[in-house]
Each structure stands twice: as C-alpha cells, then as structure tokens.
Design a protein around this motif. Structure first.
Motif, PDB file in Angstrom:
ATOM      1  N   ASN A  12       1.048  -1.300  -0.044  1.00  0.00           N
ATOM      2  CA  ASN A  12      -0.124   0.083   0.223  1.00  0.00           C
ATOM      3  C   ASN A  12       0.745   0.892   0.127  1.00  0.00           C
ATOM      4  O   ASN A  12       0.546   2.110  -0.590  1.00  0.00           O
ATOM      5  N   SER A  13       1.871   1.367   0.653  1.00  0.00           N
ATOM      6  CA  SER A  13       2.987   2.578   0.812  1.00  0.00           C
ATOM      7  C   SER A  13       3.236   2.598  -0.604  1.00  0.00           C
ATOM      8  O   SER A  13       3.722   3.868  -0.918  1.00  0.00           O
ATOM      9  N   ARG A  14       3.324   1.872  -1.390  1.00  0.00           N
ATOM     10  CA  ARG A  14       3.816   2.088  -2.857  1.00  0.00           C
ATOM     11  C   ARG A  14       2.702   2.099  -3.855  1.00  0.00           C
ATOM     12  O   ARG A  14       3.184   2.370  -4.862  1.00  0.00           O
ATOM     13  N   GLY A  15       1.592   2.222  -3.525  1.00  0.00           N
ATOM     14  CA  GLY A  15       0.545   2.529  -4.361  1.00  0.00           C
ATOM     15  C   GLY A  15       0.204   1.111  -5.066  1.00  0.00           C
ATOM     16  O   GLY A  15      -0.127   1.652  -6.471  1.00  0.00           O
ATOM     17  N   LEU A  16       0.713   0.032  -5.062  1.00  0.00           N
ATOM     18  CA  LEU A  16       0.543  -1.073  -5.713  1.00  0.00           C
ATOM     19  C   LEU A  16      -0.763  -1.804  -5.476  1.00  0.00           C
ATOM     20  O   LEU A  16      -1.030  -1.893  -4.222  1.00  0.00           O
ATOM     21  N   THR A  17      -1.371  -2.416  -6.507  1.00  0.00           N
ATOM     22  CA  THR A  17      -2.251  -3.456  -6.360  1.00  0.00           C
ATOM     23  C   THR A  17      -1.814  -4.866  -6.067  1.00  0.00           C
ATOM     24  O   THR A  17      -0.576  -4.961  -6.454  1.00  0.00           O
ATOM     25  N   GLN A  18      -2.423  -5.851  -5.756  1.00  0.00           N
ATOM     26  CA  GLN A  18      -1.998  -7.037  -5.460  1.00  0.00           C
ATOM     27  C   GLN A  18      -1.465  -7.538  -6.908  1.00  0.00           C
ATOM     28  O   GLN A  18      -0.382  -8.253  -6.995  1.00  0.00           O
ATOM     29  N   GLU A  19      -1.900  -7.507  -7.987  1.00  0.00           N
ATOM     30  CA  GLU A  19      -1.831  -7.703  -9.310  1.00  0.00           C
ATOM     31  C   GLU A  19      -0.339  -7.233  -9.706  1.00  0.00           C
ATOM     32  O   GLU A  19       0.643  -8.066 -10.199  1.00  0.00           O
ATOM     33  N   LYS A  20      -0.034  -5.878  -9.414  1.00  0.00           N
ATOM     34  CA  LYS A  20       1.057  -5.174  -9.817  1.00  0.00           C
ATOM     35  C   LYS A  20       2.340  -5.814  -8.980  1.00  0.00           C
ATOM     36  O   LYS A  20       3.270  -6.041  -9.413  1.00  0.00           O
ATOM     37  N   ALA A  21       1.999  -5.979  -7.722  1.00  0.00           N
ATOM     38  CA  ALA A  21       3.100  -6.329  -6.680  1.00  0.00           C
ATOM     39  C   ALA A  21       3.626  -7.901  -7.228  1.00  0.00           C
ATOM     40  O   ALA A  21       4.582  -8.235  -7.138  1.00  0.00           O
ATOM     41  N   ALA A  22       2.546  -8.570  -7.698  1.00  0.00           N
ATOM     42  CA  ALA A  22       2.786  -9.972  -8.239  1.00  0.00           C
ATOM     43  C   ALA A  22       3.751  -9.725  -9.524  1.00  0.00           C
ATOM     44  O   ALA A  22       4.431 -10.861  -9.572  1.00  0.00           O
ATOM     45  N   GLU A  23       3.237  -9.102 -10.306  1.00  0.00           N
ATOM     46  CA  GLU A  23       4.103  -8.841 -11.499  1.00  0.00           C
ATOM     47  C   GLU A  23       5.435  -8.423 -11.341  1.00  0.00           C
ATOM     48  O   GLU A  23       6.256  -9.031 -11.875  1.00  0.00           O
ATOM     49  N   LEU A  24       5.605  -7.588 -10.452  1.00  0.00           N
ATOM     50  CA  LEU A  24       7.207  -7.064  -9.995  1.00  0.00           C
ATOM     51  C   LEU A  24       7.786  -8.423  -9.624  1.00  0.00           C
ATOM     52  O   LEU A  24       8.896  -8.345  -9.645  1.00  0.00           O
ATOM     53  N   ALA A  25       7.204  -9.181  -8.625  1.00  0.00           N
ATOM     54  CA  ALA A  25       8.116 -10.300  -8.181  1.00  0.00           C
ATOM     55  C   ALA A  25       8.192 -11.300  -9.083  1.00  0.00           C
ATOM     56  O   ALA A  25       8.845 -12.468  -8.833  1.00  0.00           O
ATOM     57  N   GLY A  26       7.196 -11.330 -10.134  1.00  0.00           N
ATOM     58  CA  GLY A  26       7.292 -12.311 -11.177  1.00  0.00           C
ATOM     59  C   GLY A  26       6.774 -13.720 -10.830  1.00  0.00           C
ATOM     60  O   GLY A  26       7.166 -15.075 -11.015  1.00  0.00           O
ATOM     61  N   ILE A  27       5.595 -13.412 -10.141  1.00  0.00           N
ATOM     62  CA  ILE A  27       4.651 -14.640  -9.625  1.00  0.00           C
ATOM     63  C   ILE A  27       3.333 -14.463  -9.892  1.00  0.00           C
ATOM     64  O   ILE A  27       3.081 -13.448 -10.313  1.00  0.00           O
ATOM     65  N   GLU A  28       2.325 -15.604  -9.735  1.00  0.00           N
ATOM     66  CA  GLU A  28       1.094 -15.402 -10.026  1.00  0.00           C
ATOM     67  C   GLU A  28       0.441 -14.465  -8.890  1.00  0.00           C
ATOM     68  O   GLU A  28       0.833 -14.509  -7.734  1.00  0.00           O
ATOM     69  N   ARG A  29      -0.591 -13.785  -9.281  1.00  0.00           N
ATOM     70  CA  ARG A  29      -1.390 -12.919  -8.426  1.00  0.00           C
ATOM     71  C   ARG A  29      -1.981 -13.749  -7.194  1.00  0.00           C
ATOM     72  O   ARG A  29      -1.925 -13.410  -6.269  1.00  0.00           O
ATOM     73  N   SER A  30      -2.411 -14.998  -7.592  1.00  0.00           N
ATOM     74  CA  SER A  30      -3.018 -15.946  -6.699  1.00  0.00           C
ATOM     75  C   SER A  30      -2.011 -16.311  -5.450  1.00  0.00           C
ATOM     76  O   SER A  30      -2.334 -16.321  -4.439  1.00  0.00           O
ATOM     77  N   THR A  31      -0.814 -16.478  -5.773  1.00  0.00           N
ATOM     78  CA  THR A  31       0.263 -16.661  -4.743  1.00  0.00           C
ATOM     79  C   THR A  31       0.744 -15.560  -4.236  1.00  0.00           C
ATOM     80  O   THR A  31       0.849 -15.581  -2.996  1.00  0.00           O
TER      81      THR A  31
END
Length: 73
Positions: A12-31
């Motif tokens: 939240n401090s970075r203004g990211l959605t779970q989708e975007k956070a997952a994308e940045l980490a290179g993992i599935e959103r569900s994970t």
C-alpha cells in the motif's frame, strides 16, 4: 492463518495493487494474495517478493513456530 500486515502495508505504501506487486515479483497474483493472507510460502517465492519490495525474505518465516515452553526434563 495470520495476515501479513507488514506486507500489505509495504504494498500500500507503494500504491500497488496485488496484481502489480505479483507482476513485479514475477509470480502469479493468486500466489501473492496467499502470501499476504498468511499462507505458507516457499523460500523462492519469499525471495522473489522480498526482492520486489527490497526487504528481508526471512520475514515470511518469523513467528511460525509455536512458542510453548518446553517441559522440564
């Protein structure tokens, strides 16, 4: 399961959605969602998320042991 509020706060401090956070980490959103919700994660997944957020991956494994006192011998 105990939610990882520290991870939610980081995202939240970075203004990211779970989708975007997952994308940045290179993992599935569900994970990623499971990781936030307190499900156990593997070391590689923890490391990927930690790299994306520039934090220590061992945070995912704190407080997973039961803190009962051992019985005297």
């Amino acid at each position: 399961m105990k939610r990882r509020t520290w991870l939610i706060a980081l995202r939240n401090s970075r203004g990211l959605t779970q989708e975007k956070a997952a994308e940045l980490a290179g993992i599935e959103r569900s994970t990623y969602t499971k990781a936030e919700n307190g499900s156990s994660v593997g070391v590689k997944t923890a490391q990927k998320i930690a790299t994306a957020f520039d934090c220590d991956w061992t945070l995912f494994f704190e407080n997973i042991c039961d803190k009962k006192e051992q019985k005297p011998a």
